[in-house]
Design a protein around this motif. Structure first.
Motif, PDB file in Angstrom:
ATOM      1  N   LEU A 121      -7.776 -39.812   4.185  1.00  0.00           N
ATOM      2  CA  LEU A 121      -7.890 -40.745   3.061  1.00  0.00           C
ATOM      3  C   LEU A 121      -6.521 -41.163   2.531  1.00  0.00           C
ATOM      4  CD1 LEU A 121     -10.954 -39.311   1.133  1.00  0.00           C
ATOM      5  CD2 LEU A 121     -10.831 -41.423   2.454  1.00  0.00           C
ATOM      6  N   SER A 122      -5.544 -40.266   2.560  1.00  0.00           N
ATOM      7  CA  SER A 122      -4.205 -40.655   2.105  1.00  0.00           C
ATOM      8  C   SER A 122      -3.564 -41.644   3.079  1.00  0.00           C
ATOM      9  CB  SER A 122      -3.330 -39.428   1.907  1.00  0.00           C
ATOM     10  OG  SER A 122      -3.097 -38.785   3.133  1.00  0.00           O
ATOM     11  N   LEU A 123      -3.786 -41.450   4.371  1.00  0.00           N
ATOM     12  CA  LEU A 123      -3.257 -42.420   5.343  1.00  0.00           C
ATOM     13  C   LEU A 123      -3.940 -43.781   5.190  1.00  0.00           C
ATOM     14  CD1 LEU A 123      -2.922 -40.187   8.529  1.00  0.00           C
ATOM     15  CD2 LEU A 123      -1.090 -41.117   7.127  1.00  0.00           C
ATOM     16  N   LEU A 124      -5.237 -43.753   4.937  1.00  0.00           N
ATOM     17  CA  LEU A 124      -5.947 -45.013   4.698  1.00  0.00           C
ATOM     18  C   LEU A 124      -5.441 -45.671   3.417  1.00  0.00           C
ATOM     19  CD1 LEU A 124      -9.613 -44.095   5.696  1.00  0.00           C
ATOM     20  CD2 LEU A 124      -8.088 -45.678   6.868  1.00  0.00           C
ATOM     21  N   GLY A 125      -5.117 -44.860   2.409  1.00  0.00           N
ATOM     22  CA  GLY A 125      -4.552 -45.407   1.176  1.00  0.00           C
ATOM     23  C   GLY A 125      -3.199 -46.058   1.413  1.00  0.00           C
ATOM     24  N   GLY A 126      -2.370 -45.434   2.229  1.00  0.00           N
ATOM     25  CA  GLY A 126      -1.079 -46.036   2.576  1.00  0.00           C
ATOM     26  C   GLY A 126      -1.245 -47.343   3.322  1.00  0.00           C
ATOM     27  N   ALA A 127      -2.182 -47.362   4.248  1.00  0.00           N
ATOM     28  CA  ALA A 127      -2.455 -48.597   4.985  1.00  0.00           C
ATOM     29  C   ALA A 127      -3.003 -49.665   4.056  1.00  0.00           C
ATOM     30  CB  ALA A 127      -3.435 -48.321   6.123  1.00  0.00           C
ATOM     31  N   LEU A 128      -3.810 -49.257   3.096  1.00  0.00           N
ATOM     32  CA  LEU A 128      -4.354 -50.196   2.115  1.00  0.00           C
ATOM     33  C   LEU A 128      -3.238 -50.819   1.284  1.00  0.00           C
ATOM     34  CD1 LEU A 128      -7.060 -51.248   0.834  1.00  0.00           C
ATOM     35  CD2 LEU A 128      -6.737 -49.440  -0.836  1.00  0.00           C
ATOM     36  N   ALA A 129      -2.278 -50.003   0.860  1.00  0.00           N
ATOM     37  CA  ALA A 129      -1.162 -50.513   0.062  1.00  0.00           C
ATOM     38  C   ALA A 129      -0.328 -51.509   0.864  1.00  0.00           C
ATOM     39  CB  ALA A 129      -0.300 -49.357  -0.420  1.00  0.00           C
ATOM     40  N   MET A 130      -0.046 -51.180   2.114  1.00  0.00           N
ATOM     41  CA  MET A 130       0.745 -52.096   2.945  1.00  0.00           C
ATOM     42  C   MET A 130      -0.017 -53.390   3.223  1.00  0.00           C
ATOM     43  SD  MET A 130       2.764 -49.636   5.605  1.00  0.00           S
ATOM     44  CE  MET A 130       1.425 -48.534   6.020  1.00  0.00           C
ATOM     45  N   THR A 131      -1.327 -53.286   3.369  1.00  0.00           N
ATOM     46  CA  THR A 131      -2.126 -54.477   3.623  1.00  0.00           C
ATOM     47  C   THR A 131      -2.176 -55.376   2.396  1.00  0.00           C
ATOM     48  OG1 THR A 131      -3.454 -53.220   5.185  1.00  0.00           O
ATOM     49  CG2 THR A 131      -4.375 -55.280   4.398  1.00  0.00           C
ATOM     50  N   ILE A 132      -2.242 -54.775   1.221  1.00  0.00           N
ATOM     51  CA  ILE A 132      -2.238 -55.570  -0.008  1.00  0.00           C
ATOM     52  C   ILE A 132      -0.909 -56.303  -0.164  1.00  0.00           C
ATOM     53  CG2 ILE A 132      -2.231 -55.372  -2.529  1.00  0.00           C
ATOM     54  CD1 ILE A 132      -4.459 -53.295  -2.222  1.00  0.00           C
TER      55      ILE A 132
ATOM     56  N   GLY B 296     -12.728 -45.994   5.030  1.00  0.00           N
ATOM     57  CA  GLY B 296     -12.722 -45.084   3.891  1.00  0.00           C
ATOM     58  C   GLY B 296     -14.117 -44.615   3.520  1.00  0.00           C
ATOM     59  N   ILE B 297     -15.066 -45.537   3.533  1.00  0.00           N
ATOM     60  CA  ILE B 297     -16.446 -45.159   3.226  1.00  0.00           C
ATOM     61  C   ILE B 297     -16.988 -44.227   4.308  1.00  0.00           C
ATOM     62  CG2 ILE B 297     -18.798 -46.047   2.951  1.00  0.00           C
ATOM     63  CD1 ILE B 297     -17.550 -48.521   1.652  1.00  0.00           C
ATOM     64  N   ALA B 298     -16.635 -44.487   5.558  1.00  0.00           N
ATOM     65  CA  ALA B 298     -17.100 -43.614   6.644  1.00  0.00           C
ATOM     66  C   ALA B 298     -16.533 -42.201   6.492  1.00  0.00           C
ATOM     67  CB  ALA B 298     -16.697 -44.206   7.993  1.00  0.00           C
ATOM     68  N   VAL B 299     -15.283 -42.100   6.096  1.00  0.00           N
ATOM     69  CA  VAL B 299     -14.694 -40.783   5.877  1.00  0.00           C
ATOM     70  C   VAL B 299     -15.390 -40.087   4.708  1.00  0.00           C
ATOM     71  CG1 VAL B 299     -12.586 -39.584   5.151  1.00  0.00           C
ATOM     72  CG2 VAL B 299     -12.473 -41.348   6.896  1.00  0.00           C
ATOM     73  N   HIS B 300     -15.670 -40.854   3.660  1.00  0.00           N
ATOM     74  CA  HIS B 300     -16.376 -40.287   2.507  1.00  0.00           C
ATOM     75  C   HIS B 300     -17.771 -39.807   2.901  1.00  0.00           C
ATOM     76  CE1 HIS B 300     -17.619 -39.694  -1.617  1.00  0.00           C
ATOM     77  NE2 HIS B 300     -18.694 -40.421  -1.374  1.00  0.00           N
ATOM     78  N   VAL B 301     -18.477 -40.596   3.692  1.00  0.00           N
ATOM     79  CA  VAL B 301     -19.813 -40.203   4.151  1.00  0.00           C
ATOM     80  C   VAL B 301     -19.729 -38.933   4.982  1.00  0.00           C
ATOM     81  CG1 VAL B 301     -21.691 -40.865   5.715  1.00  0.00           C
ATOM     82  CG2 VAL B 301     -20.849 -42.486   4.022  1.00  0.00           C
ATOM     83  N   ALA B 302     -18.735 -38.862   5.837  1.00  0.00           N
ATOM     84  CA  ALA B 302     -18.583 -37.664   6.669  1.00  0.00           C
ATOM     85  C   ALA B 302     -18.200 -36.455   5.825  1.00  0.00           C
ATOM     86  CB  ALA B 302     -17.531 -37.907   7.746  1.00  0.00           C
ATOM     87  N   ALA B 303     -17.343 -36.657   4.825  1.00  0.00           N
ATOM     88  CA  ALA B 303     -16.905 -35.531   3.994  1.00  0.00           C
ATOM     89  C   ALA B 303     -18.033 -34.999   3.133  1.00  0.00           C
ATOM     90  CB  ALA B 303     -15.725 -35.957   3.121  1.00  0.00           C
TER      91      ALA B 303
END
Length: 88
Positions: free
Chosen positions: A9-20, A46-53
């Protein structure tokens, strides 16, 4: 497994910031269209990771809906931007 989810999730957050940043800076409309498409993919991931977690498949339908909306929106926006560049 909690650490794996946190790192993912932190890596996805970093990718989200760069994409924004790419979405805001552009410089072309195609860059912004691609950024919106990547945002949709990151949201689905992110939702898939949340569902899996959480081991709760209740949000699985949401994954399909966001993926389809992201695909249709990106294709439509790219087509409109292409027509504008062609002058038609």
């Amino acid at each position: 497994m909690t650490a794996v989810y946190a790192v993912t999730l932190s890596l996805l957050g970093g990718a989200l910031a760069m994409t924004i940043v790419r979405l805001l800076r552009g410089p072309t409309s195609f860059d912004r269209i691609m950024a919106v498409d990547v945002l949709a993919v990151l949201l689905v991931s992110g939702i898939a990771v949340h569902v899996a977690a959480q081991n709760d498949p209740a949000n699985a339908t949401l994954l399909v809906v966001i993926a389809v909306l992201g695909f249709v929106g990106s294709v439509t926006a790219a087509r409109l931007a292409g027509e504008r560049e062609d002058g038609g």
